[in-house]
Design a protein around this motif. Structure first.
Motif, PDB file in Angstrom:
ATOM      1  N   THR A 179      -3.846   6.186   1.403  1.00 30.50           N
ATOM      2  CA  THR A 179      -2.793   6.146   0.490  1.00 30.50           C
ATOM      3  C   THR A 179      -3.269   6.408  -1.000  1.00 30.50           C
ATOM      4  N   ALA A 198       5.456   1.485   4.544  1.00 26.94           N
ATOM      5  CA  ALA A 198       4.956   0.963   3.305  1.00 26.94           C
ATOM      6  C   ALA A 198       4.541   1.943   2.158  1.00 26.94           C
ATOM      7  N   GLY A 199       4.450   3.276   2.449  1.00 31.64           N
ATOM      8  CA  GLY A 199       4.049   4.353   1.627  1.00 31.64           C
ATOM      9  C   GLY A 199       2.651   4.975   2.040  1.00 31.64           C
ATOM     10  N   ARG A 222      -1.015   5.492  -3.355  1.00 25.36           N
ATOM     11  CA  ARG A 222      -0.360   4.404  -4.044  1.00 25.36           C
ATOM     12  C   ARG A 222      -0.156   3.191  -3.443  1.00 25.36           C
ATOM     13  N   SER A 223       0.296   2.192  -3.903  1.00 24.48           N
ATOM     14  CA  SER A 223       0.867   0.897  -3.438  1.00 24.48           C
ATOM     15  C   SER A 223      -0.020   0.194  -2.401  1.00 24.48           C
ATOM     16  N   LYS A 231      -1.980  -2.452  -1.944  1.00 23.11           N
ATOM     17  CA  LYS A 231      -1.793  -3.815  -1.563  1.00 23.11           C
ATOM     18  C   LYS A 231      -0.527  -4.030  -0.830  1.00 23.11           C
ATOM     19  N   GLU A 232       0.466  -3.264  -1.154  1.00 22.44           N
ATOM     20  CA  GLU A 232       1.688  -3.539  -0.261  1.00 22.44           C
ATOM     21  C   GLU A 232       1.408  -2.678   1.055  1.00 22.44           C
TER      22      GLU A 232
END
Length: 299
Positions: free
Chosen positions: A257, A239-240, A259-260, A262-263
């Motif tokens: 992370t 997911a990053g 970025r992202s 929540k994802e």
């Protein structure tokens, strides 16, 4: 009557290969409030009385009765340093009420001794990313040598995504599943990865964290306690996330992370299967334990 309130951050430790050496303070807190008390009819949990006894024995100050309350935001037995926050909060509050006979380094040493390892006590005390180094291992005691602490600030650009399952794991149980030996090649890879993590945090070149959380010292053996660990780590990275790891002895799994967030959290949540869990998205705490204002009340 003087009332002392100490706010102590949670911590994620090990960071994969940095077993018992690396840790980061997080913006989740337990709060200890304490005041001297005229009454001697106080019954404290063992974790409180043990810390108090150690403080008075160390300082040779006259023992006094106290009342205390603990407001907990950090779930217990989840690998987020909950016990370290309570012990540290008690020690710091007693120290303030006693006229500050100990400096913060000595208080850290007492907390680490009570914990049996330093990787949660260090970030909770000093904040940020901490590296604990000495000749000690998991059963460190002051007689074996005083640990050295290096502390570095962590940028708010870096998110910590925590998957906190509805699953308690006692640290003693998690240590009992570890082997007495690993191969030379696995030890070398752990050293390389722990060094790479340290370099990335010190330089704040966080992109270099990608691919360096692999571990051979504890995580492969603790999957029997947290069987969804490999799937959650893989889902976070897909997911990053830069990487993910078992927080302390578990059961929390932490991803980092840029970025992202929540994802990443939602992907981790899906990968747990039927195990109930929640996601916490937070940042590093760069201050460590702090005294905060509290209203004066009668005791």
């Amino acid at each position: 009557m003087e009332q002392i309130t100490v706010r102590v951050p949670a911590s994620t430790s090990n960071l994969g290969p940095g077993f018992d050496c690396l840790g980061v303070a997080l913006r989740i807190y337990n709060t200890v409030t304490m005041a001297r008390s005229a009454s001697r009819q106080h019954f404290y949990p063992h974790i409180v009385s043990e810390a108090a006894d150690r403080f008075f024995n160390q300082t040779h100050r006259r023992t006094f009765s106290f009342s205390c309350s603990i407001a907990e935001q950090i779930q217990r037995s989840r690998g987020l340093g909950s016990s370290a926050t309570v012990r540290l909060g008690i020690l710091l509050a007693l120290n303030r009420l006693s006229g500050n006979p100990l400096d913060r380094l000595k208080i850290f040493q007492l907390c680490a001794d009570l914990e049996g390892h330093s990787d949660n006590a260090a970030p909770a005390t000093f904040g940020g990313f901490t590296v604990v180094g000495s000749a000690r291992c998991a059963d460190w005691t002051p007689q074996r040598g005083v640990p050295t602490i290096q502390r570095f600030a962590v940028s708010p650009r870096l998110y910590f995504v925590l998957l906190v399952p509805d699953l308690e794991i006692q640290t003693s149980r998690a240590r009992n599943v570890l082997p007495s030996k690993i191969s030379h090649a696995e030890a070398v890879e752990n050293c390389a990865n722990a060094c790479a993590i340290t370099a990335a945090f010190v330089s704040q070149e966080y992109k270099k964290l990608r691919g360096v959380f692999a571990d051979h010292l504890h995580q492969p053996f603790r999957t029997k306690l947290v069987p969804f660990l490999p799937a959650v780590v893989a889902a976070a990275e897909k997911a990053g996330a830069l990487g993910a790891f078992l927080s302390g002895s578990g059961s929390t799994i932490a991803a980092v992370t840029l970025r992202s967030a929540k994802e990443v959290g939602q992907a981790m949540l899906r990968a747990t299967g039927a195990i109930p869990a929640r996601i916490i998205i937070t940042h590093a705490d760069n201050h460590g334990a702090r005294f905060i204002r509290s209203p004066i009340t009668d005791h």
